[in-house]
Design a protein around this motif. Structure first.
Motif, mmCIF file in Angstrom:
data_model
loop_
_atom_site.group_PDB
_atom_site.id
_atom_site.type_symbol
_atom_site.label_atom_id
_atom_site.label_comp_id
_atom_site.label_asym_id
_atom_site.label_seq_id
_atom_site.Cartn_x
_atom_site.Cartn_y
_atom_site.Cartn_z
ATOM 1 N N UNK A 149 47.471 -16.355 2.859
ATOM 2 C CA UNK A 149 46.503 -15.510 3.560
ATOM 3 C C UNK A 149 47.235 -14.325 4.155
ATOM 4 N N UNK A 150 46.510 -13.249 4.354
ATOM 5 C CA UNK A 150 47.099 -12.048 4.938
ATOM 6 C C UNK A 150 47.631 -12.374 6.335
ATOM 7 N N UNK B 102 49.832 -14.872 6.703
ATOM 8 C CA UNK B 102 50.295 -16.245 6.619
ATOM 9 C C UNK B 102 51.721 -16.337 6.117
ATOM 10 N N UNK B 103 52.228 -17.567 6.027
ATOM 11 C CA UNK B 103 53.607 -17.769 5.572
ATOM 12 C C UNK B 103 53.728 -17.691 4.056
ATOM 13 N N UNK B 104 52.628 -17.883 3.326
ATOM 14 C CA UNK B 104 52.661 -17.812 1.867
ATOM 15 C C UNK B 104 52.334 -16.426 1.363
ATOM 16 N N UNK B 105 51.702 -16.375 0.175
ATOM 17 C CA UNK B 105 51.339 -15.083 -0.410
ATOM 18 C C UNK B 105 50.296 -14.384 0.474
ATOM 19 N N UNK B 106 50.536 -13.119 0.724
ATOM 20 C CA UNK B 106 49.601 -12.320 1.530
ATOM 21 C C UNK B 106 48.669 -11.478 0.663
ATOM 22 N N UNK B 107 49.187 -10.935 -0.447
ATOM 23 C CA UNK B 107 48.374 -10.060 -1.308
ATOM 24 C C UNK B 107 48.847 -10.164 -2.743
ATOM 25 N N UNK B 108 47.926 -9.834 -3.653
ATOM 26 C CA UNK B 108 48.260 -9.789 -5.076
ATOM 27 C C UNK B 108 47.730 -8.491 -5.661
ATOM 28 N N UNK B 109 48.290 -8.086 -6.808
ATOM 29 C CA UNK B 109 47.804 -6.934 -7.558
ATOM 30 C C UNK B 109 47.166 -7.445 -8.839
ATOM 31 N N UNK C 126 44.715 -3.986 -5.256
ATOM 32 C CA UNK C 126 45.382 -4.976 -4.415
ATOM 33 C C UNK C 126 44.336 -5.751 -3.637
ATOM 34 N N UNK C 127 44.487 -7.085 -3.619
ATOM 35 C CA UNK C 127 43.566 -7.954 -2.902
ATOM 36 C C UNK C 127 44.352 -8.742 -1.867
ATOM 37 N N UNK C 128 43.893 -8.736 -0.616
ATOM 38 C CA UNK C 128 44.516 -9.503 0.458
ATOM 39 C C UNK C 128 43.858 -10.876 0.542
ATOM 40 N N UNK C 129 44.669 -11.917 0.533
ATOM 41 C CA UNK C 129 44.179 -13.293 0.440
ATOM 42 C C UNK C 129 43.640 -13.794 1.776
ATOM 43 N N UNK C 130 42.823 -14.839 1.679
ATOM 44 C CA UNK C 130 42.254 -15.487 2.870
ATOM 45 C C UNK C 130 42.246 -17.008 2.678
ATOM 46 N N UNK C 131 43.412 -17.526 2.234
ATOM 47 C CA UNK C 131 43.543 -18.962 2.061
ATOM 48 C C UNK C 131 42.602 -19.480 0.979
ATOM 49 N N UNK D 40 54.498 -11.445 0.544
ATOM 50 C CA UNK D 40 54.425 -12.823 1.031
ATOM 51 C C UNK D 40 54.929 -12.881 2.466
ATOM 52 N N UNK D 41 54.628 -14.006 3.126
ATOM 53 C CA UNK D 41 55.076 -14.208 4.499
ATOM 54 C C UNK D 41 56.494 -14.737 4.533
ATOM 55 N N UNK D 42 56.809 -15.474 5.583
ATOM 56 C CA UNK D 42 58.182 -15.955 5.774
ATOM 57 C C UNK D 42 58.614 -16.932 4.689
ATOM 58 N N UNK D 43 57.636 -17.552 4.004
ATOM 59 C CA UNK D 43 57.988 -18.474 2.924
ATOM 60 C C UNK D 43 58.528 -17.776 1.696
#
Length: 426
Positions: free
Chosen positions: A240-241, A243-250, A264-269, A290-293
């Motif tokens: 999620x935008x 979050x610790x995982x992926x925040x956005x994808x193209x 670009x799309x910002x994720x929401x879990x 991506x976040x800290x992960x």
């Protein structure tokens, strides 16, 4: 004596010689009859109280004198001739009551009328308003959170390589520059106008007998019949935008006209996020932030609306289950381009002898509903690389796929193909 006087009272009377005259006689009579009296100039004052049924007198002759008479008359009626009245002011006061009054058409002089009216109605319908020429000034203040545009296409920019070609043609006597003289490096670096390198690869972790597309989702790759909105979600709430995982994808693909688009799309879990663009094809997607992960926390899906736990309920158009990138060995040639295919690559690992994988490269022309084989070979536990001495052309809007089938189950297969996209000149 020269006169006779009838006296009712005992008052003193004088003669013409001023001698008093006393008369004690009382005379009663039923009536009097006299001749025409003659009166000298004098002042007469008479007070009469008359009660009579009728009075008849001769025409009196009165000398110039002032006569004052006070009469108390009681009569049953008066009959007069036609009265003559001088000019006079008459005032009449009438109280009239009528059930109706009918008049002629009233005549009203010019007057100024002012009406003060207050209307309250639910709606007003008017005809088409007519507005004379006027100057209209509009001032806009626009604020936006973000502006998403498609990929710009610059047609008129002067390309340094074009200038080089012109000079080279003059130096070589005007011979045109052939296609193979566009070096691979020049194309890859974008120095050759109208040329773009293409490399597509995919992976299917589980081939089970029947023919499948080489892509991470498994089964056959889907093709929408019209451009549709995509919905992006993940199996992990960490994607999620912020979050610790992926925040956005193209996401990259083609629109309804087969022109290249991306966003670009910002994720929401696990909650789906709709794309802003509509896609006829999706051929690639990858994590951009991506976040800290430092990687996606789950499997990211691009699919139709409606999902359970982040997995689309109906159609999956792409998934990012390996290496933060889609694995799709399929492609559609964009409008206005021709793909010249240089080579095809299949890789398989089968642990048992006599177990084979059949590798096929197929294409479907625009307007057709049939995929036909353009390359086929058999593979066991090795890599199959096929290079074309003469690049194979595939024209605009053509669908391309790497497909495999096997005579065993649970086989992992990878595939790729590459070439150069050249913009059509006509």
């Amino acid at each position: 004596m020269t006169s006779r006087i009838l006296q009712e009272s005992a008052d003193l009377l004088l003669t013409q010689f001023n001698d008093p005259l006393i008369n004690d006689n009382f005379i009663g009579a039923d009536g009097f009859s006299t001749g025409n009296p003659q009166l000298a100039t004098t002042t007469l004052a008479q007070t009469h109280t008359l009660t009579s049924v009728a009075i008849v007198i001769q025409d009196p002759v009165v000398s110039s004198t002032a006569i004052a008479q006070e009469h108390d008359l009681t009569a049953l009626g008066f009959i007069t001739g036609n009265p003559v009245a001088n000019q006079a002011a008459l005032t009449q006061d009438h109280g009239l009551t009528a059930s109706g009054v009918v008049t002629g058409s009233p005549v009203v002089s010019d007057a100024t009328m002012t009406e003060d009216e207050s209307f309250s109605i639910p709606s007003v319908v008017t005809g088409t308003p007519e507005v004379n020429s006027t100057a209209i000034s509009q001032s806009y203040s626009l604020v936006t959170d973000g502006i998403l545009t498609g990929r710009p296409d610059v047609e008129d920019a002067t390309d340094p390589n074009t200038l080089f070609e012109q000079v080279e043609q003059k130096m070589l006597g005007g011979w045109p520059k052939r296609i193979y003289e566009h070096t691979d490096l020049a194309i890859a670096r974008g120095f050759t106008k109208g040329h773009k390198a293409l490399y597509k690869f995919g992976y299917n972790p589980d081939i089970n007998g029947d023919e499948e597309t080489v892509w991470a989702q498994g089964g056959n790759f889907p093709y929408p019949t019209s451009a549709v909105t995509m919905f992006v979600s993940s199996t992990s709430a960490n994607d999620a935008n912020g979050g610790t995982g992926a925040n956005s994808i193209l996401i990259q693909g083609l629109d309804e006209n087969y022109d290249e688009i991306e966003e670009t799309v910002f994720l929401n879990g696990q909650t789906q996020v709709a794309t802003q663009l509509a896609y006829l094809r999706v051929y690639r997607a990858f994590v951009t932030l991506a976040g800290t992960g430092g990687t996606a926390g789950g499997i990211i899906y691009v699919g139709s609306s409606g999902a359970t736990g982040g997995v689309p309920n109906t159609t999956v158009y792409a998934n990012l289950s390996f290496g933060n990138q889609t694995q799709i060995a399929a492609y559609t040639v964009p409008a206005g381009y021709t793909l010249y295919l240089d080579d095809i690559n299949f890789t398989a690992a089968l642990s048992q002898a006599s177990k084979l994988v059949t590798c096929v490269f197929v294409s479907r022309d625009f307007g057709s509903n049939v995929f036909r084989s353009r390359f086929i070979n058999v593979l066991q536990s090795n890599q199959l690389i096929t290079k074309f001495e003469y690049p194979q052309p595939f024209y605009e809007k053509t669908d391309l796929e790497c497909r495999v089938s096997s005579n065993t189950i649970n086989n992992a297969v990878a595939a790729s193909f590459q070439g150069v996209l050249i913009k059509n000149t006509t």
